[in-house]
Structure formats: C-alpha cells, structure tokens
Enzyme design. Structure first.
Site, PDB file in Angstrom:
ATOM      1  CG  HIS A  46     -29.068  57.610 -84.661  1.00  0.00           C
ATOM      2  ND1 HIS A  46     -28.860  57.817 -83.306  1.00  0.00           N
ATOM      3  CD2 HIS A  46     -28.374  56.852 -84.944  1.00  0.00           C
ATOM      4  CE1 HIS A  46     -27.878  57.124 -83.022  1.00  0.00           C
ATOM      5  NE2 HIS A  46     -27.539  56.193 -84.166  1.00  0.00           N
TER       6      HIS A  46
ATOM      7  CG  HIS B 108     -22.520  59.088 -83.649  1.00  0.00           C
ATOM      8  ND1 HIS B 108     -21.790  58.392 -83.997  1.00  0.00           N
ATOM      9  CD2 HIS B 108     -23.736  58.174 -83.099  1.00  0.00           C
ATOM     10  CE1 HIS B 108     -21.937  56.860 -83.972  1.00  0.00           C
ATOM     11  NE2 HIS B 108     -23.278  57.121 -83.619  1.00  0.00           N
TER      12      HIS B 108
ATOM     13  CD  GLU C 239     -23.323  57.303 -79.569  1.00  0.00           C
ATOM     14  OE1 GLU C 239     -24.565  57.797 -80.230  1.00  0.00           O
ATOM     15  OE2 GLU C 239     -22.942  56.079 -79.835  1.00  0.00           O
TER      16      GLU C 239
END
Length: 377
Positions: free
Chosen positions: A133, A207, A341
């Site tokens: 991430h 997200h 996502e």
C-alpha cells in the site's frame, strides 16, 4: 513528534458521520445539489478539510483531505430510509491513528503489494519502506490539497498531491489528482490522473468498506456478490500473487453468478483469513465496463462497480476487529464490510506477464471508477 502525529483543535472534535438525526431534520427541506466545506482539524500541522456533497435526490458523500478519503456515503434503502453504507470514524484523530485500516482512503503510490519491498526499473533497483500500500506513509497518510470544481449540476471535488522523488523509496516527482463527482443518478464517479518526471510504478485505488445494510446487519456475509471475471490471481502467504492466473470454476472464488459472500468463505479460511483476492476482469480494453455487483437483501440496496482498470480486489474485511470502534462508537466486526478495489494487479512491477504499471515522463495516467447505488423494491 513526527509530522504524522496529530495536532487537532478540540473545537473540531465533532462527529463527522451524517447521522440520521441530521437527515431527519432536513427531510422536509427541498433537496438540491450542494457542496459544504469545513476545517475539521490538523495532522502534522496541516489543516484538514471535510467536504459534504449532496445531489438532488438527497444522497450525500463526505470526503476529507487526509488520505483523500471517502468517510461517509448516505443512500436510501428500499423503503426510502437514508443511512450510511460505508464504515468510518467519528473523529479526525481516529483516521490519523493506527486504528485506521485505510477506511475510504486513496491508496498509492502503488496500492496492494510489491514483493520483498523491491523492484528493478530501467536497470536500477529500488528499495521501498514497505511491501504494501505505497509504503509506511503512503498516500492514505498524506494531507491532500482540494478545490471545488464546476461540473454542470454535479457537485465535485478535486484533490491533488505531489509525491516527491524518493518518497517511500519510489522514483520521480509524481503529481496525482483524484476527482470525486456525485451525480444526480446516485453515481459516485472517481477520476484519477497522474504525471511524473521519472519512470515510476503506479497503481491507484480506493479502499472504501461497504456494508449495504445501513446498520441493520453487523456482518456483510449475506450480501450477494457477482464479479465479472472468470479468472483470479493465485496467491501465497500474505496474499502475494505468485504470477499464475487461475480459473475461478470449481473454486470458492467463483462469483460469476450471484453468491452470498459467506457461502464458501470457510473454504477460503482453511488457508487464509478470508477473501483477499484479485480478479482478472473480462474487460481488458481499458474502457469503462461493469466489474462487480453487490446486493443486500435486507435493505434492497444494490451497488454496481464500473471501472477502466483490468482488475478488482475483493476483500471481505478479514482483519476488522471489535477492539476498534467506528462511527457512532459502534465496534467493528470481522467480515462486517467488504471492499471492491479497482486496480492494476498487485506486484505487477515484478511480474512482466501482468499488465504494465510503469508511468513514464510525457505520459498521462488516467483511470475511472464508478460506484453506482441502486435499490431493488
């Protein structure tokens, strides 16, 4: 104190969920498109703003400039009752704390995973601060700049961020913009755009955690999910893709027809904590196409997800914990929400067979995702 620790004015420690009380007070007033802006505090000495977008049907979306995050989406159920369909927190301090599992955040510079925190680009090896991430302090932990933009009768906010050369180990000065537009047909449109002065990998996503029951169900396991994909990425420990693409047929990852999220989740939990899988969408053209649908029978709400991206990650909220309290002081629960996502595949930079994720100078990255909210009577 590091720059990501909080400095928040007590005067702004207010609930920023759109509560049913507020909605009840306004239910008789005329609905019209609007944008409301307010300062809600500071993170690392930078002012953080909240924007509330409303369309003429009364649907509302809240955004904050910390993490360019969607903090609330309020939509009607089959009886016309308005309530929140996403997880969120009551205060900025919670969003900027370790309790925040990327709630509604814009994720980058590279969302999801990069194996061993390393990649080689144009003959040079780069080492990152984390394998997931976008790094330890990715885009979800940055304060973005924002401005209201005019889009006919559709309220919209553009958020921008300059990710400097070397940030979290990535090369190039990367300029990113994410525009959120709330349309009167209850579409939430997310447009991504980016440019760079050095070649760099780029994978952007949002997200948001959805629970379409509007608070009627503490878990999302009864939600019926359809994914328009016949293949998925094989993965190993930690959900890291192996590089192999497998067929969904005769696996618990087959959502080619509507199936409750909880129906086969125990089969997945035999070797991992739940669904955290990348689907290879049927549409690989780069043009906008339907990627997934979710239907919640109790509320009648339906979510359709459209994207220009080649993949969608389905995450079943496996690590949500009751130790963490969300909006209105309600504890989270494992599998209490799900994420869809839209994105390029994880670890693409280290997997040449996957679609390209390298953005180069003089190129413009663009991508669009639409969350369409519907109701079945």
């Amino acid at each position: 104190m590091n720059k990501f620790q909080l400095s928040i004015s007590l005067s702004f420690l207010m609930l920023f969920g759109l509560t049913e009380n507020i909605l009840a007070q306004n239910k008789n007033s005329a609905k019209k498109e609007s944008i409301k802006k307010e300062m809600i505090g500071q993170v690392g000495g930078e002012d953080v703003f909240q924007y509330t977008l409303q369309n003429k049907t009364g649907m509302q979306v809240q955004l904050i400039t910390y993490g360019a995050a969607i903090t609330n989406i309020v939509t009607p159920d089959k009886d016309g009752k308005m309530s929140s369909v996403v997880l969120g927190f009551d205060s900025l301090s919670q969003y900027a704390s370790n309790d925040n599992s990327l709630m509604g955040s814009t994720v980058g510079r590279v969302a999801n995973r990069i194996s061993d925190k390393k990649f080689t680009l144009d003959g040079k090896e780069f080492t990152l601060s984390s394998d997931i991430h976008g790094g330890v302090n990715g885009f979800d932990k940055r304060v973005w700049k924002a401005r209201e933009i005019s889009k006919k009768n559709d309220p919209a906010v553009e958020m921008t961020y300059l990710s400097k050369d070397g940030e979290e180990g990535f090369p190039g000065n990367l300029s990113v913009s994410v525009t959120f537009t709330l349309k009167n047909n209850n579409d939430l449109v997310i447009d991504y755009k980016a440019t760079t002065d050095k070649a760099t990998p780029l994978v952007l996503t949002n997200h948001t955690y959805f629970n379409l029951s509007g608070g009627k169900e503490t878990k999302a396991l009864n939600t019926e999910l359809t994914v328009f994909a016949d293949q998925f990425l094989e993965f190993k420990d930690g959900s890291m893709p192996t590089g192999k693409i497998l067929n969904v047929k005769q696996t618990p990852f087959d959502f080619t027809s509507p199936k409750m999220i909880g129906k086969e989740i125990e089969k997945v939990q035999q070797y991992t904590n739940g669904y955290d899988v990348t689907f290879v969408l049927r549409n690989q053209t780069g043009k906008l196409s339907l990627a997934a649908k979710a239907y919640e029978p109790l509320s009648g709400r339906e979510l359709e997800v459209y994207t220009t991206e080649p993949g969608v990650v389905f995450y079943s909220g496996n690590w949500l914990s009751e130790k963490v309290k969300g909006r209105n002081n309600v504890p989270y629960t494992k599998n209490g929400a799900f994420c869809l996502e839209t994105m390029h595949y994880p670890n693409s930079i280290n997997t040449p067979a996957f679609p390209n994720t390298v953005l180069r100078p003089n190129e413009i990255f663009t991508s669009q995702t639409i969350y369409k909210f519907l109701v079945r009577k």
